[in-house]
Design a protein around this motif. Structure first.
Motif: not given
Length: 284
Positions: A180-209
């Protein structure tokens, strides 16, 4: 850096781990042309596949399953840092052995990895995707085997067979459904943001923005690509990171729990036991 080479039938299994406080580069080559699948566990090392005709870099490898053809002129280069250790399992077979593989595995390679069977360059990249939860569990088990001797080898063989089966099963599913046509680059970025902020991760809304995706699209496509809901992935990352810290004597159980964002030691211990089958205090 530790590198173990294990032969199973006509497959060569390469198990690599590396932890370093400094930046180190490790390079290796195959002795002859091979078709291989690499599975990356915890850590997020940089990978460069360098051949006489070009170079391919991977800046996010955690959870990646990558298939490729490489001959003896290709350098596989990992960059390991304090925050990005290496856990990699490579299942490889020499191209001359394809017809001798048991259980119709040679046919699977030809059907689903056709351009690797008939390569056009020193390095040819085949299908890649981020591992399913079942594949993640197998890779975790392979890096945390508690058995010894013949029992360890028996367990190792069974898990490698299961891992390869899951890989080809997922490959067949992707082939049937079409990518499927999925923007994998932005999804990989989501993984990286979560992995770099394990102790204080963004909310789903913050991550989406941050990513410029609406919440519904992020949830749906994240699960399609990585096989897990966003915060189930986050929990797995927390526990896997904590396991690495404790098993490598980099933190006490309490320190590891704090490092990955758990305020309650009992909640951390219960979640840890549910994922790994034993409590963090039992790691030796």
């Amino acid at each position: 850096m530790t590198r173990d080479i294990i032969d199973i039938n006509d497959f060569t299994i390469l198990v690599e781990t590396a932890f370093s406080k400094d930046v180190i580069k490790d390079s290796c080559r195959f002795d002859e042309p091979v078709i291989a699948v690499a599975f990356y566990g915890s850590g997020n090392v940089n990978l460069e596949m360098k051949s006489p005709t070009g170079s391919r870099e991977f800046n996010y490898t955690k959870g990646l399953a990558l298939s490729f053809f490489a001959d003896e002129h290709v350098d596989c280069i990992h960059t390991v840092t304090k925050d990005n250790p290496l856990e990699c399992i490579v299942i490889a077979t020499a191209t001359r052995n394809l017809q001798n593989l048991p259980n119709q595995e040679g046919e699977l390679f030809s059907e689903l990895l056709g351009k690797l069977v008939n390569p056009t360059d020193h390095y040819v990249e085949g299908p890649s995707f981020f591992m399913t939860p079942d594949m993640h569990q197998i890779v975790d088990r392979l890096f945390n085997i508690t058995y010894t001797g013949k029992t360890k080898m028996m367990f190792f063989r069974s898990q490698i067979t299961a891992l390869l089966s899951h890989f080809f099963g997922q490959l067949a599913l992707n082939h049937t459904q079409g990518f499927k046509s999925i923007d994998k680059k932005r999804l990989e970025m989501a993984k990286e943001i979560l992995s770099n902020n394990l102790d204080n991760p963004p909310s789903l809304t913050e991550l989406s923005k941050t990513l410029g995706l609406n919440t519904t699209k992020l949830k749906k496509e994240f699960k399609e690509v990585f096989g897990l809901p966003v915060f189930k992935y986050l929990q797995n990352e927390r526990l896997t990171t904590a396991h690495g810290l404790i098993s490598n004597n980099q933190a006490t159980v309490q320190e590891a729990a704090w490092h990955v964002g758990y305020d309650s030691l009992s909640s951390f211990s219960n979640a840890f036991a549910k994922k790994f089958g034993y409590r963090p205090s039992q790691i030796k």
